[in-house]
Write a protein that holds these residues in place. Structure first.
Motif, short mmCIF file in Angstrom:
data_model
loop_
_atom_site.label_atom_id
_atom_site.label_comp_id
_atom_site.label_asym_id
_atom_site.label_seq_id
_atom_site.Cartn_x
_atom_site.Cartn_y
_atom_site.Cartn_z
N MET A 1 -35.91 -42.75 8.62
CA MET A 1 -36.18 -42.03 9.86
C MET A 1 -35.80 -40.57 9.67
O MET A 1 -34.71 -40.25 9.21
CB MET A 1 -35.37 -42.64 11.00
N ASN A 2 -36.71 -39.67 10.04
CA ASN A 2 -36.40 -38.24 10.02
C ASN A 2 -35.87 -37.81 11.38
O ASN A 2 -36.17 -38.43 12.41
CB ASN A 2 -37.65 -37.44 9.67
N ASP A 3 -35.10 -36.73 11.39
CA ASP A 3 -34.56 -36.23 12.64
C ASP A 3 -35.69 -35.79 13.57
O ASP A 3 -36.77 -35.37 13.12
CB ASP A 3 -33.64 -35.03 12.37
N GLU A 4 -35.41 -35.88 14.86
CA GLU A 4 -36.36 -35.34 15.84
C GLU A 4 -36.53 -33.83 15.60
O GLU A 4 -35.59 -33.15 15.19
CB GLU A 4 -35.81 -35.53 17.25
N ARG A 5 -37.75 -33.35 15.87
CA ARG A 5 -37.95 -31.91 15.79
C ARG A 5 -38.93 -31.46 16.87
O ARG A 5 -39.78 -32.25 17.32
CB ARG A 5 -38.43 -31.47 14.42
N ILE A 6 -38.77 -30.23 17.27
CA ILE A 6 -39.63 -29.63 18.28
C ILE A 6 -40.71 -28.83 17.58
O ILE A 6 -40.42 -28.02 16.69
CB ILE A 6 -38.83 -28.71 19.23
N VAL A 7 -41.96 -29.05 17.98
CA VAL A 7 -43.08 -28.29 17.43
C VAL A 7 -43.86 -27.67 18.58
O VAL A 7 -43.80 -28.14 19.72
CB VAL A 7 -44.01 -29.17 16.57
N GLN A 8 -44.57 -26.61 18.27
CA GLN A 8 -45.43 -25.96 19.26
C GLN A 8 -46.84 -26.50 19.13
O GLN A 8 -47.46 -26.42 18.06
CB GLN A 8 -45.43 -24.45 19.05
N VAL A 9 -47.35 -27.06 20.21
CA VAL A 9 -48.72 -27.57 20.26
C VAL A 9 -49.36 -27.05 21.53
O VAL A 9 -48.83 -27.28 22.62
CB VAL A 9 -48.74 -29.12 20.24
N GLY A 10 -50.45 -26.35 21.40
CA GLY A 10 -51.12 -25.82 22.59
C GLY A 10 -50.24 -24.91 23.42
O GLY A 10 -50.39 -24.84 24.63
N GLY A 11 -49.32 -24.24 22.76
CA GLY A 11 -48.47 -23.29 23.46
C GLY A 11 -47.27 -23.89 24.16
O GLY A 11 -46.55 -23.18 24.87
N VAL A 12 -47.03 -25.20 23.97
CA VAL A 12 -45.86 -25.84 24.60
C VAL A 12 -45.03 -26.56 23.55
O VAL A 12 -45.52 -26.90 22.46
CB VAL A 12 -46.26 -26.82 25.73
N ASP A 13 -43.78 -26.83 23.89
CA ASP A 13 -42.87 -27.54 22.99
C ASP A 13 -43.02 -29.04 23.16
O ASP A 13 -42.91 -29.57 24.27
CB ASP A 13 -41.41 -27.16 23.29
N LEU A 14 -43.27 -29.73 22.05
CA LEU A 14 -43.31 -31.19 22.03
C LEU A 14 -42.33 -31.68 20.98
O LEU A 14 -42.19 -31.08 19.91
CB LEU A 14 -44.71 -31.71 21.70
N CYS A 15 -41.66 -32.78 21.29
CA CYS A 15 -40.69 -33.37 20.37
C CYS A 15 -41.32 -34.56 19.66
O CYS A 15 -41.94 -35.42 20.31
CB CYS A 15 -39.44 -33.80 21.14
N GLN A 17 -40.91 -37.38 16.06
CA GLN A 17 -40.05 -37.97 15.03
C GLN A 17 -40.93 -38.82 14.13
O GLN A 17 -41.89 -39.45 14.60
CB GLN A 17 -38.96 -38.81 15.66
N THR A 18 -40.62 -38.84 12.85
CA THR A 18 -41.41 -39.62 11.90
C THR A 18 -40.54 -40.62 11.15
O THR A 18 -39.33 -40.44 11.01
CB THR A 18 -42.12 -38.70 10.88
N PHE A 19 -41.19 -41.67 10.70
CA PHE A 19 -40.57 -42.72 9.89
C PHE A 19 -41.45 -42.92 8.66
O PHE A 19 -42.67 -42.98 8.78
CB PHE A 19 -40.50 -44.04 10.65
N GLY A 20 -40.82 -43.06 7.50
CA GLY A 20 -41.58 -43.38 6.31
C GLY A 20 -42.03 -42.15 5.54
O GLY A 20 -41.61 -41.02 5.80
N ASP A 21 -42.92 -42.39 4.60
CA ASP A 21 -43.39 -41.39 3.64
C ASP A 21 -44.68 -40.76 4.13
O ASP A 21 -45.65 -41.47 4.42
CB ASP A 21 -43.61 -42.08 2.29
N ALA A 22 -44.71 -39.43 4.20
CA ALA A 22 -45.91 -38.73 4.69
C ALA A 22 -47.13 -38.96 3.81
O ALA A 22 -48.26 -38.68 4.22
CB ALA A 22 -45.63 -37.24 4.80
N ALA A 23 -46.92 -39.49 2.61
CA ALA A 23 -48.06 -39.79 1.74
C ALA A 23 -48.75 -41.10 2.12
O ALA A 23 -49.88 -41.36 1.67
CB ALA A 23 -47.59 -39.86 0.29
N ASP A 24 -48.09 -41.92 2.94
CA ASP A 24 -48.68 -43.19 3.36
C ASP A 24 -49.63 -42.97 4.55
O ASP A 24 -49.59 -41.93 5.21
CB ASP A 24 -47.57 -44.17 3.76
N PRO A 25 -50.49 -43.96 4.86
CA PRO A 25 -51.39 -43.83 6.01
C PRO A 25 -50.60 -43.57 7.29
O PRO A 25 -49.58 -44.21 7.55
CB PRO A 25 -52.11 -45.18 6.06
N ALA A 26 -51.10 -42.64 8.10
CA ALA A 26 -50.38 -42.22 9.31
C ALA A 26 -50.74 -43.10 10.50
O ALA A 26 -51.92 -43.39 10.74
CB ALA A 26 -50.70 -40.77 9.63
#
Length: 284
Positions: A1-15, A17-26
């Motif tokens: 499990m990766n830590d939660e993070r805030i990203v900007q999407v459409g000009g707003v903050d969304l939180c 979190q990801t689990f697993g390897d980014a190379a695997d199917p999402a």
């Protein structure tokens, strides 16, 4: 499990979190109305990640650590929530994802599958509907649920954590199957939700006030993504006929009933079925 993070999407903050390897199917998990990402429980996400999937969960606007608006005045629409889901894939550099939507999230996932087909590797719809309660040819809300909700009064003081927790627990109890409600588990989960949520009144109320957008039911036959429909056989909000309609109207959709389950996904009753089904459905 990766830590939660805030990203900007459409000009707003969304939180997120990801689990697993980014190379695997999402797998993008899209929750129900008013639900922070915590309702996609850690252990559930970890089991999917152990099956070599890159699992993404996130807080909607007005839930968890994402942007919050005044209670009763959501500054966004249904279309914005659809755009947020696609924007999160962009932020993560995911060209195509397996979409898994529950309840309202299933409605959002249907719109993404209709309007952004190139981004959807597969579609899984859990406890959801092609048109909502009482839609043409669909079962209404059960009498028992209607009566239970009519007895539930929102807390007079949303800063009273114990009162809010009791209200939310009883709301979940009303949606559950007759023999599947686990109050200690739900209370523990809500404790985490309350810890993470900026404004629980906004989180509880605002999604129910937004414009539902243009219906896409008449466009469901155009969905090309392989589709799996999972649904409790005693769902009091979206009776089983909603699942049958989805399976009938989306070409090639497969329907998997969850016997004795309501509008919920209790671990002990569903995960041993749902997790393998999801891994099998998202294998290609």
């Amino acid at each position: 499990m990766n830590d939660e993070r805030i990203v900007q999407v459409g000009g707003v903050d969304l939180c997120l979190q990801t689990f697993g390897d980014a190379a695997d199917p999402a797998l993008l998990l899209v929750a129900g109305a008013g639900s922070a990402m915590d309702w996609w429980e850690d252990a559930f996400c970890a089991r999917l990640a152990a099956g070599r999937r890159f699992v993404v969960r996130y807080d909607f606007r007005d839930t968890g650590r994402s942007v919050s608006y005044p209670p009763g005045a959501p500054g966004y629409t249904w279309r914005d929530l659809v755009a947020d889901a696609v924007g999160l894939l962009d932020e993560l550099g995911v060209r195509r994802a397996h979409l898994v939507g529950v309840s309202m999230g299933g409605g959002l996932a249907q719109v993404v599958a209709v309007e952004h087909a190139e981004r959807v590797a597969s579609l899984t719809l859990i406890s959801t509907s092609p048109a909502g309660p009482g839609g043409e040819g669909l079962p209404p809300v059960s009498d028992e649920l209607a009566a239970a909700l009519s007895r539930l009064a929102p807390p007079a003081d949303w800063s009273d954590r114990a009162a809010v927790a009791d209200f939310l627990v009883e709301s979940q109890r009303a949606l559950a199957g007759p023999a599947s409600f686990d109050e200690p588990r739900v209370r523990a989960l809500l404790d985490r939700v309350l810890d993470r949520t900026a404004d629980i009144a906004a989180s509880t109320l605002n999604h129910r006030l937004i414009d539902g957008g243009d219906p896409v039911r008449d466009r469901l036959p155009g969905i090309t993504a392989p589709t799996l429909v999972l649904h409790g056989t005693v769902d009091p909000l979206f009776g089983y006929g909603h699942a049958e309609a989805l399976a009938r109207e989306i070409p090639g959709a497969r329907l998997l009933p969850l016997p004795g389950v309501g509008h919920e996904m209790p671990p002990e009753r569903t995960w041993d079925v749902v997790v393998p089904a999801l891994l099998d459905h998202t294998a290609d």
